[in-house]
Design a protein around this motif. Sequence first.
Motif, PDB file in Angstrom:
ATOM      1  N   ASN A 227       1.967   3.687  -6.909  1.00 49.15           N
ATOM      2  CA  ASN A 227       1.299   3.764  -5.610  1.00 49.15           C
ATOM      3  C   ASN A 227       1.610   5.086  -4.912  1.00 49.15           C
ATOM      4  O   ASN A 227       2.410   5.903  -5.397  1.00 49.15           O
ATOM      5  CB  ASN A 227       1.731   2.595  -4.716  1.00 49.15           C
ATOM      6  CG  ASN A 227       3.238   2.437  -4.675  1.00 49.15           C
ATOM      7  OD1 ASN A 227       3.971   3.400  -4.466  1.00 49.15           O
ATOM      8  ND2 ASN A 227       3.724   1.222  -4.906  1.00 49.15           N
ATOM      9  N   PHE A 228       0.963   5.280  -3.758  1.00 45.89           N
ATOM     10  CA  PHE A 228       1.102   6.517  -2.983  1.00 45.89           C
ATOM     11  C   PHE A 228       2.541   6.739  -2.529  1.00 45.89           C
ATOM     12  O   PHE A 228       3.063   7.850  -2.612  1.00 45.89           O
ATOM     13  CB  PHE A 228       0.170   6.455  -1.770  1.00 45.89           C
ATOM     14  CG  PHE A 228       0.214   7.677  -0.898  1.00 45.89           C
ATOM     15  CD1 PHE A 228      -0.621   8.757  -1.146  1.00 45.89           C
ATOM     16  CD2 PHE A 228       1.096   7.764   0.176  1.00 45.89           C
ATOM     17  CE1 PHE A 228      -0.566   9.905  -0.338  1.00 45.89           C
ATOM     18  CE2 PHE A 228       1.154   8.895   0.978  1.00 45.89           C
ATOM     19  CZ  PHE A 228       0.309   9.957   0.717  1.00 45.89           C
ATOM     20  N   ARG A 229       3.192   5.676  -2.060  1.00 48.07           N
ATOM     21  CA  ARG A 229       4.540   5.838  -1.526  1.00 48.07           C
ATOM     22  C   ARG A 229       5.511   6.290  -2.607  1.00 48.07           C
ATOM     23  O   ARG A 229       6.388   7.123  -2.366  1.00 48.07           O
ATOM     24  CB  ARG A 229       5.017   4.518  -0.921  1.00 48.07           C
ATOM     25  CG  ARG A 229       6.366   4.620  -0.239  1.00 48.07           C
ATOM     26  CD  ARG A 229       6.304   5.495   0.999  1.00 48.07           C
ATOM     27  NE  ARG A 229       7.515   6.279   1.155  1.00 48.07           N
ATOM     28  CZ  ARG A 229       7.756   7.079   2.183  1.00 48.07           C
ATOM     29  NH1 ARG A 229       6.866   7.207   3.126  1.00 48.07           N
ATOM     30  NH2 ARG A 229       8.869   7.756   2.251  1.00 48.07           N
ATOM     31  N   THR A 230       5.323   5.771  -3.831  1.00 47.14           N
ATOM     32  CA  THR A 230       6.198   6.195  -4.919  1.00 47.14           C
ATOM     33  C   THR A 230       5.920   7.653  -5.299  1.00 47.14           C
ATOM     34  O   THR A 230       6.833   8.383  -5.689  1.00 47.14           O
ATOM     35  CB  THR A 230       6.030   5.276  -6.140  1.00 47.14           C
ATOM     36  OG1 THR A 230       6.213   3.918  -5.728  1.00 47.14           O
ATOM     37  CG2 THR A 230       7.045   5.601  -7.225  1.00 47.14           C
ATOM     38  N   LYS A 231       4.667   8.077  -5.175  1.00 47.37           N
ATOM     39  CA  LYS A 231       4.354   9.498  -5.381  1.00 47.37           C
ATOM     40  C   LYS A 231       5.158  10.355  -4.407  1.00 47.37           C
ATOM     41  O   LYS A 231       5.715  11.392  -4.781  1.00 47.37           O
ATOM     42  CB  LYS A 231       2.861   9.759  -5.177  1.00 47.37           C
ATOM     43  CG  LYS A 231       1.948   9.298  -6.298  1.00 47.37           C
ATOM     44  CD  LYS A 231       0.521   9.758  -6.027  1.00 47.37           C
ATOM     45  CE  LYS A 231      -0.428   9.375  -7.153  1.00 47.37           C
ATOM     46  NZ  LYS A 231      -1.798   9.910  -6.941  1.00 47.37           N
ATOM     47  N   VAL A 381      11.069   3.068  -6.508  1.00 50.99           N
ATOM     48  CA  VAL A 381       9.711   2.572  -6.724  1.00 50.99           C
ATOM     49  C   VAL A 381       9.356   1.650  -5.564  1.00 50.99           C
ATOM     50  O   VAL A 381       9.937   0.572  -5.410  1.00 50.99           O
ATOM     51  CB  VAL A 381       9.581   1.821  -8.062  1.00 50.99           C
ATOM     52  CG1 VAL A 381       8.181   1.251  -8.230  1.00 50.99           C
ATOM     53  CG2 VAL A 381       9.910   2.753  -9.216  1.00 50.99           C
ATOM     54  N   ALA A 382       8.424   2.074  -4.736  1.00 53.05           N
ATOM     55  CA  ALA A 382       8.041   1.293  -3.557  1.00 53.05           C
ATOM     56  C   ALA A 382       7.079   0.176  -3.944  1.00 53.05           C
ATOM     57  O   ALA A 382       6.379   0.261  -4.951  1.00 53.05           O
ATOM     58  CB  ALA A 382       7.386   2.213  -2.524  1.00 53.05           C
ATOM     59  N   GLU A 383       7.059  -0.869  -3.120  1.00 53.29           N
ATOM     60  CA  GLU A 383       6.098  -1.941  -3.339  1.00 53.29           C
ATOM     61  C   GLU A 383       4.706  -1.452  -2.948  1.00 53.29           C
ATOM     62  O   GLU A 383       4.534  -0.667  -2.013  1.00 53.29           O
ATOM     63  CB  GLU A 383       6.476  -3.164  -2.522  1.00 53.29           C
ATOM     64  CG  GLU A 383       7.748  -3.852  -3.012  1.00 53.29           C
ATOM     65  CD  GLU A 383       7.957  -5.193  -2.346  1.00 53.29           C
ATOM     66  OE1 GLU A 383       7.650  -6.221  -2.966  1.00 53.29           O
ATOM     67  OE2 GLU A 383       8.409  -5.192  -1.195  1.00 53.29           O
ATOM     68  N   GLY A 434       2.492  -3.902 -10.554  1.00 49.18           N
ATOM     69  CA  GLY A 434       3.030  -2.638 -10.061  1.00 49.18           C
ATOM     70  C   GLY A 434       3.856  -2.760  -8.815  1.00 49.18           C
ATOM     71  O   GLY A 434       4.088  -1.788  -8.120  1.00 49.18           O
ATOM     72  N   THR A 435       4.299  -4.005  -8.463  1.00 53.60           N
ATOM     73  CA  THR A 435       5.055  -4.163  -7.218  1.00 53.60           C
ATOM     74  C   THR A 435       6.427  -4.771  -7.448  1.00 53.60           C
ATOM     75  O   THR A 435       7.022  -5.334  -6.560  1.00 53.60           O
ATOM     76  CB  THR A 435       4.276  -5.036  -6.221  1.00 53.60           C
ATOM     77  OG1 THR A 435       4.010  -6.308  -6.845  1.00 53.60           O
ATOM     78  CG2 THR A 435       2.969  -4.391  -5.849  1.00 53.60           C
ATOM     79  N   LYS A 436       6.916  -4.640  -8.644  1.00 50.92           N
ATOM     80  CA  LYS A 436       8.232  -5.174  -8.960  1.00 50.92           C
ATOM     81  C   LYS A 436       9.311  -4.457  -8.162  1.00 50.92           C
ATOM     82  O   LYS A 436       9.328  -3.242  -8.082  1.00 50.92           O
ATOM     83  CB  LYS A 436       8.499  -5.008 -10.451  1.00 50.92           C
ATOM     84  CG  LYS A 436       9.799  -5.656 -10.912  1.00 50.92           C
ATOM     85  CD  LYS A 436       9.912  -5.533 -12.420  1.00 50.92           C
ATOM     86  CE  LYS A 436      11.182  -6.149 -12.927  1.00 50.92           C
ATOM     87  NZ  LYS A 436      11.300  -6.028 -14.394  1.00 50.92           N
ATOM     88  N   LYS A 437      10.199  -5.213  -7.594  1.00 55.16           N
ATOM     89  CA  LYS A 437      11.252  -4.590  -6.800  1.00 55.16           C
ATOM     90  C   LYS A 437      12.321  -3.995  -7.692  1.00 55.16           C
ATOM     91  O   LYS A 437      12.468  -4.357  -8.852  1.00 55.16           O
ATOM     92  CB  LYS A 437      11.891  -5.635  -5.882  1.00 55.16           C
ATOM     93  CG  LYS A 437      10.998  -6.045  -4.713  1.00 55.16           C
ATOM     94  CD  LYS A 437      11.806  -6.833  -3.712  1.00 55.16           C
ATOM     95  CE  LYS A 437      10.990  -7.136  -2.474  1.00 55.16           C
ATOM     96  NZ  LYS A 437      11.777  -7.849  -1.456  1.00 55.16           N
ATOM     97  N   THR A 438      13.085  -3.072  -7.107  1.00 56.56           N
ATOM     98  CA  THR A 438      14.224  -2.528  -7.840  1.00 56.56           C
ATOM     99  C   THR A 438      15.287  -3.604  -7.972  1.00 56.56           C
ATOM    100  O   THR A 438      15.317  -4.584  -7.213  1.00 56.56           O
ATOM    101  CB  THR A 438      14.821  -1.328  -7.093  1.00 56.56           C
ATOM    102  OG1 THR A 438      15.340  -1.808  -5.860  1.00 56.56           O
ATOM    103  CG2 THR A 438      13.779  -0.267  -6.837  1.00 56.56           C
TER     104      THR A 438
END
Length: 475
Positions: A227-231, A381-383, A434-438
Amino acid sequence: MEITSFEQFELNRQLLNAVADLGYTEPTPIQQKTIPLSLGNHDVLGIAQTGTGKTAAYLLPLLMKVKYAQGNSPRALILAPTRELVMQINEAVGELGKYTDLRHLALYGGLGPKTQIETLRKGVDLLVTTPGRFMDLYRLGEIVTKDIRTMVLDEADKMMDMGFMPQIRSILEVIPTKRQNLLFSATFGGRVERLSAEFLEAPVKVEVTPQASTADMVNQVIYEVPNFRTKINLLDYLISKDTFQRVIIFARSKSNAENIYKFLARKVVETAQIRVIHANKGQNTRINAMDAFKEGNVQVLVATDVAARGIDVAQVSHVINFDLPLIYEDYVHRIGRTGRANHTGEAITFLTMAEEYHVQKIEKIIRMTIPRQPLPPQVEVAETPFDEQQEMLRSVDEQRRKEDPTFLGAFHEKKAKNLPGGKDRLKIKAKLPGTKKTSSQASGGRSGGASRKTGSAKGASTGSSKRPSSRGGHR
């Protein structure tokens, strides 16, 4: 005969002295092939990327023909698609023609024409211009075309992409038909081929590299992100490294470019060392930003594709594709900003699952598979927000429909309240790809076994239908 020196060309001493001052010793392949043809009055169709020396390849014979100041009307015309490229070409004319008395002028929009008109009226030998501004001043009666004997069309493929064909046809109607023509393009697609057939007469085709090839001196890599936030998090990590000394970050939209700039200026890079340029920025702002970047006073330049072509900045260490370009050939031009003049460079691309379709098209054009690397473990890695996830799924369906018109679509838009879990958005995100938490988030921040796995980013990027574990999805 092999050409190993500019002295072997039929150029006058003024031009050779200017070439020597610039430190050019051996002609590049495009210069070796193009200069003799142009001096021989042949029409030339040149297929060459930026960074291959093509500007000097057409400027040196052009300046040799025009030679000295004469009359008031322009005798040579160079068309380029962007203001930045026009200014750069005009600067090159000044450097190569500094021992001559030739008068040259750059014409482009974004500012009032008053000063440009005043200079035109004093007399000009060579015009470097965008198509739109040329026609504007021609209609005002300020440009006399009867003496034009040479026309150069630079970055022809970009001209087509930007919709300049009507203006180019209008220009061809008002300049003399008896002239020499030179057309340069990084690619040779159908539109460029039709354009070349329209105004080139028996051209000699010069191709020094395979069409749309990528620079040999550029190391390319892809990071898959959900996602954008992880970018943004990945960008934060990369920019903070010492090796990222002079960087261009390309964004697809003006809004993305502004968001990246604001983030970097606030958190990562000192404001004095970062600039942003896009179509909404004023002309003086864009010029000042580019000059500061060229001079090394700015470390990071954030840009839309307005800066992708023709901008020659020495020793750019890295190019980052924050978003992939939708005009696939622009990938070649973006990464061509680094790895220039025998320097190595790095081209890094951030890839979401919605962009997987586009990277496959790019890899087909450049005839190679771009290596993929796992995200560095330091990158969080952001949700993926619900709306962003929905938009990516919708894009994937649209892409599949392009390949298979009979595809009915797997994506069905749902309101958040109707999804399993009701209004609990954390439950929704736990069920989305693609939203797995750390691991650390799942354990409530415990340090033991808290290192983040990058599989969730990979799963999102490749569009895998396998759901990530909901362990720790909502606490």
